[in-house]
Design a protein around this motif. Structure first.
Motif: not given
Lengths: 295, 295, 295, 295
Positions: C171-187, C275-285
């Motif tokens: 359908a054009p719309d989606r039900l909000k039944v999915h989540g997302r886990l992402s990361t990002h690494v900064l030097d 169903e949330g968005h979890y963004h778990v970054p790492l800032l690292v030296s």
């Protein structure tokens, strides 16, 4: 000022006792006199506690007279130079002596409103404040009812007295009337204390003025040899620590952008507890930094 | 300004072609003319590359004449209002139009020294700079030898040309002449984006002046709806982002000290790459904060 | 699985409609049948809402029969392979299929206690959970009273239905039944995204087992090309991201201690909102790192 | 072990002197004897320096005999229990006593290869190492040429001797043979030290074994009452500090997700300088944390 040892005070005759402690409460040596018979005091805390008890036990009119014996803050006596020695130093420390015409007028108006409402001058322990926080307290307390404000004024009188007492008497114990502000710089790019970094501490006022209090350089452990502020209450105010981060990294040969992404780092914070320990560290690389209230 | 589509330029007759592109190089339509026969250009990058090649292939005297056709920076033409339309806008963008008498005198002196040494005016792509960085570049380049400085001047001419070209021509591709500055605020006390936080961006000059560029508020994702700077080169300069952290936490009902330990957080940083993406986030609780160059 | 377009469903005859949607509620095509006459549905959300309303409006005995039509979690049907296709996939996803003897025994005991107390099997939307969180929910819900637990069971039935529906219908719309886990690494030592850093994501169980879900490497922007988890609910569980920091810095030629102070960085965190968005970054030296829940 | 005061050693006759210091070098009392006539020693550092000078001044064959007097690491003597008291304790401290059959076989093979190549047993100051770092050093040093390895072996002999000496003699000064590992937990959500937080320190081995060294709880200042490791060299190894962050915040009444986003925080780091001070703090809120090598 040379302090008088507690055992000397414990052994003093009446005149010497009053000479030593008669100024702890403004123009009110009777408080000292009231505790003279309780000697010897085993500690400074015991002496301070006895004086507080004597004040709180006094008749309402006597307390009122003591309040009325205080000078106006930033008032005519300050301008005329007729304050007691203690009051002069205390009002100077809070920056109330060379006020602008606008600030003077504001104090005159607040003092008048306060006296009209409560029948005694506004009293605040000026060493715990800067001008802005005094003005905020002034306006907040003008909204109190008579009983609450009488209690607030006595609390301030006792804060002033404890500070004066701690400065007058040498004893094994100290009253907890002083705070401490310190910093520490860690180089997170190289995993070591950041030694040799120039920094300054300034006090900021709401009108934009900026009073530099300290200029110094971190030692090999990334700390300053002496605390930034110590041995006095920390004035309730906003402060800014400014660190020469680019100068430090350039001297260490760490490659930097041109101009460096991070050059001068300002850390702006406020002190709310004059008797507290504020540790405000900087963790810094050429591309990131953090701060927090430490311990 | 309405852009001319690349296919219109590809199909234009000589007059229309020069009307469209004759101003890309200052008072030097010959560069455009030199590439007219190479049409059609498949992309804006191809057009820009052809113009660069034509300039670099030209005889030394012709290049010199082109350099000499530029106005002085912050010079007499600027004061008299006789700059080309492009030059006027470019010098205004870098804050070179309403200079103080002291700054004007400094530019006059530098321009004279530069012309005396190199035989053409000092050229810099002003949109990539602020006054301080232009003055630093001016002084640094005065120390170049003639060949190095001729090359540096041509590089700046080409930067100016690419920016003008990108603004004049609509094509499927864009030249990489713009940068972007963005921020993002995370509430580390509550683990969520800090929405509704007021912030401002200012450009700081060495003489203490502070030019507020943006005042805005974070959206529900803790970002600003639009980048802080975009669609132009980021001027090489020092900036300060100031965030109203205490206002945000107070509105959220988070307990704060009185006054709050952290109220206004200033993040001070410099931009060195006008075509770069600078992401400068703030991670903040009532008692700690961090920043870093993100992406 | 090929999805059926919403407009096909809107136009289908009774048999085709039930073939498409009869399995949304376990062994209970009557819910689909109850909404057939309300067609056409303008969106998937409208269809889902109608089904929910039909279920909630049904008589108590009919709801109870629907609850009773569900299989035991990790029960005899699962072991025998006689679950519906949906239930098989759902129980597999939560790791309930190849249980140890001890875990099986625990489920048998809990299922028996639950049926004895409430008269229907324990129902949970298994795709939103891992084994540990199911066991915690099982024990918590065993303490509910009958009404609260009937409501809790219906909520879970609806969560299962919405997930099935979202997977069945285009359908054009989606039900909000999915989540997302992402990361990002900064030097943070070099002020850039940390590209080319190996990392892995594992799910941790209370019994010490560690299930590696993803092994990947950051791209030039310091992110992973695909989210770590997406297009499904994020199972409520504890996770660990482990980053090969020393490998990254060694490859970049950054000087490190031997052995490096920071080599493998584990970030351990739990997901509570499938169903949330979890963004778990790492800032690292090489000497410091930070993480936080980002956005 | 009771230490012998330096002035007693300075005044001792030959037998007492050798009884006190004859074991500093393995089966080689001649080093002590060589410095006896230089008494009195003003400091432990002076005594250690004299012994080092005596060893380095000795003839090559005498040095070789001293090297050959050492036992194999994790060798037959260790298994048979015929090591000197010092060697037994040292090899135990590095975890070389109850090795698996595979590890034993690896040491047997390395020892044989080393003796065949260099003519004396592999010597390493075991108190500065864990099994993994000894194996890495073993393999690295097998690649040395004879001169470099003779020098490396003597350096290790001197490290062992200095540690033994520091443990045997009471003097106003100490040799710098010990390191220190400490931590500090700051609650960045509430701006105070995190007191009462449970934590443990474990040493990790490459084969996955995990040796818990300390279990403790932070005090009111967020520190541990005693350093995590002190009064000994810090073994070169990988460590993990694990903090019960969720337990701390739950006890403080801070709202947490269910399950908490951050529950157990592992900080994994390696020690490379056994005589260094490693301070590994944790700055933590329910949604973020940082660590760094502090001071």
């Amino acid at each position: 000022m040379t302090k008088t040892p507690l055992d000397v005070i414990n052994a003093a005759d009446r005149d010497a006792f009053l000479a030593a402690l008669g100024t702890v409460f403004e123009h009110s040596p009777w408080v000292a006199e009231a505790v003279m018979a309780q000697r010897p005091f085993a500690s400074l805390a015991a002496l301070a506690g006895a004086m507080e008890a004597a004040l709180r036990a006094a008749a309402g009119e006597q307390q009122l007279a003591l309040l009325q014996a205080h000078p106006d803050l930033a008032g005519a006596a300050a301008r005329a130079g007729t304050l007691t020695q203690f009051s002069t130093a205390e009002q100077q420390a809070a920056g109330l002596v060379n006020l602008s015409a606008a600030d003077s007028a504001r104090f005159v108006k607040l003092n008048a409103a306060y006296r009209a409402r409560f029948g005694f001058p506004f009293i605040v322990c000026a060493r715990r404040h800067a001008k802005d926080s005094i003005l905020r307290a002034f306006e907040r307390r003008l909204g109190n009812d008579a009983d609450a404000e009488r209690a607030a004024a006595l609390d301030e009188v006792l804060r002033i007295a404890r500070l004066r007492l701690d400065g007058l008497v040498a004893a094994p114990d100290r009253l907890k009337v002083h705070g401490r502000l310190s910093t520490h710089v860690l180089d997170t790019a190289r995993g070591r204390p950041a030694g040799g970094m120039a920094l300054e501490l300034a006090q900021l006022a709401a009108d934009g003025t900026r009073l530099t209090l300290v200029r110094t350089t971190t030692n090999a452990d990334g700390r300053t040899d002496a605390p930034l502020i110590a041995d006095r209450p920390l004035p309730i105010a906003t402060y800014e620590l400014v660190f020469d981060v680019a100068g430090y990294f350039a001297a260490a040969g760490v490659p930097l952008a041109d101009p460096p992404f991070i050059a001068q780092v300002p850390l702006r914070f406020a002190i709310a507890e004059p008797e507290g320990h504020y540790h405000v560290p900087l963790l810094v690389s050429p591309w990131s930094y953090s701060t927090y209230r430490g311990s």
